[in-house]
Design an enzyme around this catalytic site. Structure first.
Site, PDB file in Angstrom:
ATOM      1  N   CYS A   4      -2.073 -36.599   7.744  1.00 25.07           N
ATOM      2  CA  CYS A   4      -1.981 -35.715   6.577  1.00 25.07           C
ATOM      3  C   CYS A   4      -0.534 -35.609   6.116  1.00 25.07           C
ATOM      4  CB  CYS A   4      -2.541 -34.344   6.943  1.00 25.07           C
ATOM      5  SG  CYS A   4      -2.266 -33.113   5.665  1.00 25.07           S
ATOM      6  N   CYS A   7       0.908 -32.097   6.455  1.00 24.59           N
ATOM      7  CA  CYS A   7       1.252 -31.771   7.854  1.00 24.59           C
ATOM      8  C   CYS A   7       2.572 -32.442   8.230  1.00 24.59           C
ATOM      9  CB  CYS A   7       0.142 -32.212   8.799  1.00 24.59           C
ATOM     10  SG  CYS A   7      -1.276 -31.085   8.837  1.00 24.59           S
ATOM     11  N   ASP A  30       6.726 -29.787  -6.047  1.00 23.65           N
ATOM     12  CA  ASP A  30       5.821 -30.920  -6.241  1.00 23.65           C
ATOM     13  C   ASP A  30       6.640 -32.156  -6.621  1.00 23.65           C
ATOM     14  OD1 ASP A  30       2.502 -31.118  -7.018  1.00 23.65           O
ATOM     15  OD2 ASP A  30       3.826 -32.777  -7.586  1.00 23.65           O
ATOM     16  N   HIS A  46      -3.427 -26.851   9.410  1.00 20.68           N
ATOM     17  CA  HIS A  46      -4.199 -27.778   8.584  1.00 20.68           C
ATOM     18  C   HIS A  46      -5.582 -27.213   8.286  1.00 20.68           C
ATOM     19  CE1 HIS A  46      -5.391 -31.625   6.823  1.00 20.68           C
ATOM     20  NE2 HIS A  46      -6.583 -31.291   7.287  1.00 20.68           N
ATOM     21  N   ASN A  96      -7.059 -26.941  -6.310  1.00 17.90           N
ATOM     22  CA  ASN A  96      -8.066 -27.964  -6.562  1.00 17.90           C
ATOM     23  C   ASN A  96      -8.853 -28.203  -5.273  1.00 17.90           C
ATOM     24  OD1 ASN A  96      -7.195 -28.423  -9.227  1.00 17.90           O
ATOM     25  ND2 ASN A  96      -5.593 -29.824  -8.531  1.00 17.90           N
ATOM     26  N   GLY A 102     -10.697 -32.291  -8.448  1.00 18.07           N
ATOM     27  CA  GLY A 102      -9.467 -33.051  -8.677  1.00 18.07           C
ATOM     28  C   GLY A 102      -8.484 -33.007  -7.520  1.00 18.07           C
ATOM     29  N   HIS A 107      -5.128 -31.181   2.255  1.00 12.61           N
ATOM     30  CA  HIS A 107      -4.548 -30.071   3.026  1.00 12.61           C
ATOM     31  C   HIS A 107      -4.443 -28.942   2.005  1.00 12.61           C
ATOM     32  CE1 HIS A 107      -1.419 -28.605   6.154  1.00 12.61           C
ATOM     33  NE2 HIS A 107      -1.516 -27.646   5.240  1.00 12.61           N
ATOM     34  N   HIS A 109      -3.753 -26.355  -0.610  1.00 17.75           N
ATOM     35  CA  HIS A 109      -2.484 -26.030  -1.262  1.00 17.75           C
ATOM     36  C   HIS A 109      -2.741 -25.332  -2.587  1.00 17.75           C
ATOM     37  CE1 HIS A 109      -3.676 -30.096  -2.502  1.00 17.75           C
ATOM     38  NE2 HIS A 109      -3.153 -29.807  -3.687  1.00 17.75           N
ATOM     39  N   HIS A 111      -1.032 -24.731  -6.254  1.00 14.21           N
ATOM     40  CA  HIS A 111       0.007 -25.059  -7.225  1.00 14.21           C
ATOM     41  C   HIS A 111       0.489 -23.767  -7.881  1.00 14.21           C
ATOM     42  CE1 HIS A 111      -1.032 -29.483  -7.610  1.00 14.21           C
ATOM     43  NE2 HIS A 111      -2.167 -29.026  -7.112  1.00 14.21           N
TER      44      HIS A 111
END
Ligand code: 5GP
Ligand code: ZN
Length: 117
Positions: A4, A7, A30, A46, A96, A102, A107, A109, A111
């Site tokens: 990952c 990770c 990002d 994770h 997402n 999408g 993992h 997350h 945005h």
């Protein structure tokens, strides 16, 4: 999880622009920003996607939202009101989930996307 990418970012095995870290969470910029402010906020643990969360993750998920609010303020994206009472500023928070959502990196997350100041 060994394969990952996030990770690996948590483990500092690959570089990233880290903007926040505590015992549970990490936030970094990002790599392909969609706006002047584009951060990713992740649990260090994770969790593949939002469909994998359990009641035991409640505090962690709440902490993610509180931390997102704090980071947005720090990066100049806080929602504010001008003298006339009109709302200004702000940002998007986006998670997402899965192919139909999408999701590219499996993992969990969030945005945080905004224009900053
Ligand atoms: P998703 O589509 O899964 O919600 O978003 C994954 C995000 O991770 C994308 O916006 C992509 O630009 C970002 N990303 C993918 N790999 C890396 C990386 O190695 N470093 C950083 N900082 N961001 C990444
Ligand atoms: Zn991971």
């Amino acid at each position: 999880m060994t394969d990952c990418i996030f990770c690996k970012i948590v483990a500092k095995q690959i570089p990233s622009s880290i903007v926040y870290e505590d015992d549970d969470l990490l936030a970094f910029k990002d790599i392909r920003p969609h706006a002047p402010v584009h951060l990713l906020l992740i649990p260090k643990q994770h969790i593949s996607h939002l469909s994998e969360v359990e009641p035991s993750h409640q505090a962690l998920l709440g902490k993610m939202l509180l931390t997102a609010s704090k980071l947005a303020k720090e990066f100049g994206c806080a929602v504010r009101q001008d003298a006339d009472g009109n709302y200004r500023g702000g940002y998007k928070t986006l998670i997402n989930s899965g192919p139909d959502g999408g999701q590219e990196v499996y993992h969990l997350h969030m945005h945080i996307i905004g224009q900053g100041e």
